[in-house]
Structure formats: C-alpha cells, structure tokens
Design an enzyme around this catalytic site. Sequence first.
Site, PDB file in Angstrom:
ATOM      1  N   ASN A 150     -39.912 -21.194  25.338  1.00 28.91           N
ATOM      2  CA  ASN A 150     -40.637 -20.243  26.181  1.00 28.91           C
ATOM      3  C   ASN A 150     -41.953 -20.875  26.608  1.00 28.91           C
ATOM      4  O   ASN A 150     -42.562 -21.616  25.835  1.00 28.91           O
ATOM      5  CB  ASN A 150     -40.925 -18.969  25.373  1.00 28.91           C
ATOM      6  N   HIS A 155     -45.778 -19.875  27.659  1.00 36.46           N
ATOM      7  CA  HIS A 155     -46.688 -18.733  27.518  1.00 36.46           C
ATOM      8  C   HIS A 155     -48.078 -19.156  27.986  1.00 36.46           C
ATOM      9  O   HIS A 155     -48.572 -20.220  27.593  1.00 36.46           O
ATOM     10  CB  HIS A 155     -46.734 -18.286  26.048  1.00 36.46           C
ATOM     11  N   SER A 174     -48.824 -22.831  26.594  1.00 40.05           N
ATOM     12  CA  SER A 174     -48.105 -23.432  25.468  1.00 40.05           C
ATOM     13  C   SER A 174     -46.608 -23.308  25.690  1.00 40.05           C
ATOM     14  O   SER A 174     -46.136 -22.317  26.265  1.00 40.05           O
ATOM     15  CB  SER A 174     -48.446 -22.690  24.156  1.00 40.05           C
ATOM     16  N   ASP A 219     -43.912 -14.619  20.977  1.00 38.33           N
ATOM     17  CA  ASP A 219     -44.769 -15.783  21.272  1.00 38.33           C
ATOM     18  C   ASP A 219     -45.202 -16.495  19.991  1.00 38.33           C
ATOM     19  O   ASP A 219     -46.285 -17.093  19.938  1.00 38.33           O
ATOM     20  CB  ASP A 219     -46.003 -15.368  22.098  1.00 38.33           C
TER      21      ASP A 219
HETATM   22  C1  GRF Z   1     -46.280 -17.831  33.865  1.00 45.17           C
HETATM   23  O1  GRF Z   1     -47.665 -17.725  33.786  1.00 45.17           O
HETATM   24  C2  GRF Z   1     -45.695 -18.027  32.496  1.00 45.17           C
HETATM   25  O2  GRF Z   1     -46.487 -18.774  31.641  1.00 45.17           O
HETATM   26  C3  GRF Z   1     -45.620 -16.599  31.994  1.00 45.17           C
HETATM   27  O3  GRF Z   1     -45.265 -15.853  33.116  1.00 45.17           O
HETATM   28  C4  GRF Z   1     -45.664 -16.535  34.304  1.00 45.17           C
HETATM   29  C5  GRF Z   1     -44.440 -16.721  35.125  1.00 45.17           C
HETATM   30  O4  GRF Z   1     -44.706 -17.262  36.386  1.00 45.17           O
HETATM   31  N1  GRF Z   1     -44.747 -16.495  30.856  1.00 45.17           N
HETATM   32  P1  GRF Z   1     -43.519 -17.713  37.305  1.00 45.17           P
HETATM   33  O5  GRF Z   1     -42.537 -16.534  37.408  1.00 45.17           O
HETATM   34  O6  GRF Z   1     -42.868 -18.922  36.720  1.00 45.17           O
HETATM   35  O7  GRF Z   1     -44.157 -18.008  38.642  1.00 45.17           O
END
Ligand code: GRF
Length: 224
Positions: free
Chosen positions: A110, A112, A139, A148
């Site tokens: 994932n 985050h 991360s 997370d």
């Molecule tokens: C990103 O900031 C990611 O880290 C978080 O959600 C957002 C997703 O953005 N988990 P995208 O859909 O890839 O543009």
Amino acid sequence: MPKPLRVAVLISGRGSNLQALIAAQREGRLPIEIALVASNKVAAQGLRHAEAAGIPTLALDPRSIPDRASYDAELFRRITAYAPDLLVLAGFMRVLDGTVLAPWAGRIINIHPSLLPKYPGLHTHQRAIEAGDHLHGASVHFVTAELDGGPLLACCEIAIQPGDDPDSLAARLLPQEHALLCHCVQWIAEGRVELRDDGVYFDGLPLEHPLRVAAWGSEPVGCP
Ligand code: GRF
C-alpha cells in the site's frame, strides 16, 4: 528473460499512482504486466485510465454486497481469477478484512501519504502541518490487518514550507509518491524484496529502516 510480474492495482479514485505505473511499464522501466485494475468505486477516474491503456478492469460496488467480509471475499475471489503475483493498493480507500489478506501476506503493498508510523488514516497532510512537522512524505508498506500498520519497505520525504496548506503539500508530494511506488514495484519485480517473519529484507539483508527514495532511477538510500 524472466516472466514479468503480474500486478493487480486496487484504486478508489483519481488513479495518478496507477498512471505512473502504467507509464513506467510502457517506457520499459518496470518488468511487470498490469493484469487488472480493480475498484470499489464504479465511477473511479482511474478505471478510465486503465481502459484507455487496454488493461482489464473490475468494479465492484460495496452496495451490491452490504456485508463487509462477504464483499471483501468476493472482491478477492474475482481479483484472484486474474492470477496476479502482487497486489498494489494505490489510493484504495477501504479497510480490508484480515481473512482475505492472510493468503496475500508479503504480496500486497500500500502507498500511504505520510511518514509512517506517523499519521495512519486520513487527513495526513493537515495533521503533519498542524503538528508543526518540518518533514512530510509518503510510505510504502506491506499490508496487514492493521490500518496503515504493516512492515515498511520505503519512504520519500519532502520539507514542509512556511505557508504550506494541505493542498499545496499534497501537490508537492504527489510526484515523489509516484517515483516511490514505481521504485518499490520495480524492486519487488526484480526479486530484491522479501517479507519474512522477522521483517522486510532487501537484497537478502534485513532492513533496519525503510529505504529512502529520491529521484526515479536512483538507487535507494539506506540499503543494508
Ligand atoms: C495518494 O496520495 C495515495 O498515497 C493515497 O491516496 C492518494 C491516491 O491518489 N493512498 P491517486 O488516486 O493515485 O491519484
């Protein structure tokens, strides 16, 4: 030539991280095949990016299966039909049931938008600013049933500047996130990363701290 790693990407919205993976793969920088893009949101913009790239898509509306555990089981049953080697949660805004995660231990990551273990959950940019942090980042971690909270693989860092608000911070972080995620998927596809019972290993050595990623194409900082 080894077979490319089959990757399924799970999204809920915009899909810019997905687009970064698609672009890197097309430019020959990632030895992967994106076998599927799956979403819990039928209207997710990222699904349209996948369709435009000729990637199979799957949208499963949670309202069609209200029981959470049953929904997760059905979602994972359908994803498994595409025989992915790795699942990448890239903006997938749903907590997954531990039962479906267990068979994927070490094969699901994932991204985050915080320097974990700081700020799991939502509103990470705002929380970092309100805490007066000087550094922020993103991360990549292996996914466990803890939100997370799974073992960390790598992170990227940016400075919080005076006058930053959550939007400006998020906008500056996003390209770094894309590079971070592409690096992590690349290392996994190259067989350099392994999750063992006692933590994450990189090139056969235990990681004491998450790797730090700078620009795309660079070697990670903090290699064991
Ligand atoms: C990103 O900031 C990611 O880290 C978080 O959600 C957002 C997703 O953005 N988990 P995208 O859909 O890839 O543009």
